[in-house]
Enzyme design. Structure first.
Site, short mmCIF file in Angstrom:
data_model
loop_
_atom_site.label_atom_id
_atom_site.label_comp_id
_atom_site.label_asym_id
_atom_site.label_seq_id
_atom_site.Cartn_x
_atom_site.Cartn_y
_atom_site.Cartn_z
N LYS A 1 80.40 32.75 60.44
CA LYS A 1 81.77 31.53 59.92
C LYS A 1 81.95 30.74 60.98
CE LYS A 1 83.34 35.07 55.97
NZ LYS A 1 84.81 35.22 55.34
N GLU B 1 76.06 44.72 54.73
CA GLU B 1 77.36 44.61 55.68
C GLU B 1 77.88 46.36 56.05
OE1 GLU B 1 78.65 40.23 54.65
OE2 GLU B 1 79.84 41.89 53.87
N HIS C 1 54.21 44.18 39.68
CA HIS C 1 52.83 43.11 39.76
C HIS C 1 53.42 42.47 40.51
CE1 HIS C 1 51.18 45.02 35.56
NE2 HIS C 1 52.84 44.51 35.52
O1 PA5 Z 1 83.13 41.76 52.21
C1 PA5 Z 1 83.47 41.18 52.82
O2 PA5 Z 1 84.56 41.13 52.99
C2 PA5 Z 1 82.29 39.93 52.25
O3 PA5 Z 1 80.77 39.72 52.17
C3 PA5 Z 1 83.80 38.83 51.58
O4 PA5 Z 1 83.74 39.16 50.72
C4 PA5 Z 1 83.44 36.86 51.74
O5 PA5 Z 1 82.26 36.69 52.89
C5 PA5 Z 1 84.37 36.17 50.96
O6 PA5 Z 1 85.23 36.58 52.21
P1 PA5 Z 1 86.45 35.20 51.82
O7 PA5 Z 1 86.72 36.96 50.35
O8 PA5 Z 1 87.82 35.51 52.40
O9 PA5 Z 1 86.55 34.55 51.48
#
Ligand code: PA5
Length: 475
Positions: free
Chosen positions: A445, A302, A331
């Site tokens: 989302k 990310e 394996h």
């Molecule tokens: O790293 C990030 O920002 C995302 O992976 C969020 O942690 C994830 O989408 C969850 O979002 P939130 O904490 O707003 O529920």
């Protein structure tokens, strides 16, 4: 844990990059000259991170988490004590950065069959991290917990994530139907003032809540209350975790990558990515560390998977993280790593001392193919297999390096987390991208909101309907 300077040194995590060099890999490896050509870039990346550390507006608040949470840690420890006394189970409701860290710390530092242990042998309640909306999983969780005797830690920075909020709706409904005041059984970890969990808390008349600080994004949040509360409930020494992180921060103060392990790893990966190594395998030789790969996969993917640089120019950068487990995946996947395309860097997480040795008894003396194992330990065996795999990859001209962990404990896990966070921050700075946003995640989302009829998403709903699967292509 009593952490003298001597013990800190003994617990120091190191990076061994022998098998990335042309000395050992021939023309498939990188020369010291090639590394030196990146010295200036690495220095600039280091300077960027050093100059901007702690800045909330750049989402770099995570750098200060080892130092600025004394009051929060005290509060968390007190809450954890109450939770341990009052509840039979502790369930994290969250996803992505709100779930991967708690899962990782649980697996790394608790008994591998923790929930199966009798209560007297556990340091806390049974523990579950629910990071999916698989309907079967939700139903079957409810088969094994009593919601009235369970504490639910709802973790969401935005309070707008469909997965987490759907889980919350189910649980709050069940608690109400069981005659429980919701706020007695939930703890929120969320933004200080924004988002739906803040509103819900207000409506319920105040829920015990922890703040996910403004400048800390989900995937950099494990050392904030997101990770600290679940860890403390499990009896994990969260102060030692933070001290380990601070120690890694100290180790990485140098702008010379030959003295800074996170900067070295970032530079090696940067060189490799520009050399077409689009896959980064993380292969811990430890079941305790297996979810470090999941946590790291999100952090690396990310943060670096971006299509635009900070100066607005387009790019398509990043490296696909692959999770592997030593020795299990020897394996399964290692055949591909050894003989397949030259598109990978394999990072081993090697443990020097396991918390158990598990001796292998003598036996089958008439069958030398089996009896040679007798008298050794499983610790020797796993370490030998780790070494052997690194050797085989190197012989096949495959880039690999090893992060050496003296032993797995709170301090070294803190070091490791901070190491990977720094490595990611440095690599992002080298690419000149926004390491801390995730527009690709946000797009999905929003499309989910549209599909499930959230007000304000009608236009996107129409677009999605048009993009529905075309029967012409259904086989
Ligand atoms: O790293 C990030 O920002 C995302 O992976 C969020 O942690 C994830 O989408 C969850 O979002 P939130 O904490 O707003 O529920």
């Amino acid at each position: 844990m009593k952490l003298t300077e001597e013990i800190r040194k003994q617990m120091r995590i190191t990076v061994d990059y022998t098998n990335m060099t042309d000395k050992y890999l021939g023309d498939k490896g990188y020369s010291e000259k090639a590394l030196d050509a990146h010295k200036k870039l690495a220095k600039a990346a280091h300077a960027y991170v050093a100059e901007n550390r702690g800045k909330d507006e750049l989402f770099m608040g995570w750098t200060e988490l080892p130092y600025n949470q004394d009051a929060i840690v005290a509060d968390i420890l007190a809450t954890a004590k109450l939770v341990r006394r009052k509840f039979e189970a502790f369930v994290v409701l969250g996803i992505g950065g709100s779930a991967l860290g708690p899962s990782m710390a649980f697996t790394a530092l608790c008994h591998l069959h923790y929930n199966d242990l009798p209560k007297s042998k556990r340091r806390g309640p049974k523990f579950y991290v629910e990071d999916n909306v698989d309907p079967v999983r939700m139903k079957e969780l409810l088969d094994v917990i009593d919601v009235t005797k369970t504490c639910f830690n709802v973790i969401s920075k935005s309070g707008a994530t469909s997965e987490t909020m759907a889980q919350y709706l189910i649980i709050s409904d069940l608690l109400t139907k069981a005659g429980v005041n919701i706020k007695e059984n939930v703890i929120f970890t969320t933004d200080a003032s924004r988002g739906n969990l803040v509103k819900i808390s207000r409506e319920l008349g105040g829920v015990k809540s922890y703040v996910l600080p403004d400048g800390v994004g989900g995937r950099f949040s494990e050392l904030s209350p997101v990770g600290l509360l679940p860890a403390a409930v499990l009896g994990i020494d969260i102060k030692a975790l933070l001290k380990g992180a601070a120690y890694m921060d100290k180790i990485c103060r140098s702008s010379d990558f030959r003295k800074n392990p996170a900067l070295l790893a970032a530079t090696l990966q940067y060189i490799a990515m520009n050399d077409g190594k689009n896959i980064g395998v993380l292969m811990p030789y430890s079941d305790n560390l297996r979810y470090v790969s999941d946590w790291y996969a999100q952090l690396w993917a990310e943060s670096l998977g971006k299509n635009v640089r900070l100066d607005g120019t387009p790019c398509h950068v990043g490296q696909t993280p692959v999770k592997a487990l030593g020795v299990t995946d020897q394996h399964s996947q290692v055949q591909l790593y050894t003989e397949g395309p030259f598109d990978k860097v394999v990072t081993f997480l090697s443990v020097e001392r396991y918390r158990e040795k598990s001796p292998i008894p003598h036996g089958c003396e008439t069958i030398p193919d089996v009896s040679f194992l007798g008298g050794h330990t499983m610790e020797e065996l796993i370490r030998a297999e780790n070494k052997a795999t690194a050797y085989a990859l190197t012989k096949a001209g495959r880039l690999n390096y090893t992060i050496r962990i003296p032993e797995i404990n709170e301090f070294t896990l803190g070091e490791l987390l901070y190491f990977f966070e720094l490595q990611t921050a440095y690599a992002g700075a080298m690419f000149n991208i926004d390491t801390y946003n995730q527009p690709g995640v946000e797009a999905g989302k929003k499309a989910t909101f549209a599909l499930l009829g959230k007000p304000g998403y009608d236009l996107q709903r129409r677009d999605l309907d048009e993009a529905a699967s075309d029967p012409a292509y259904l086989v």
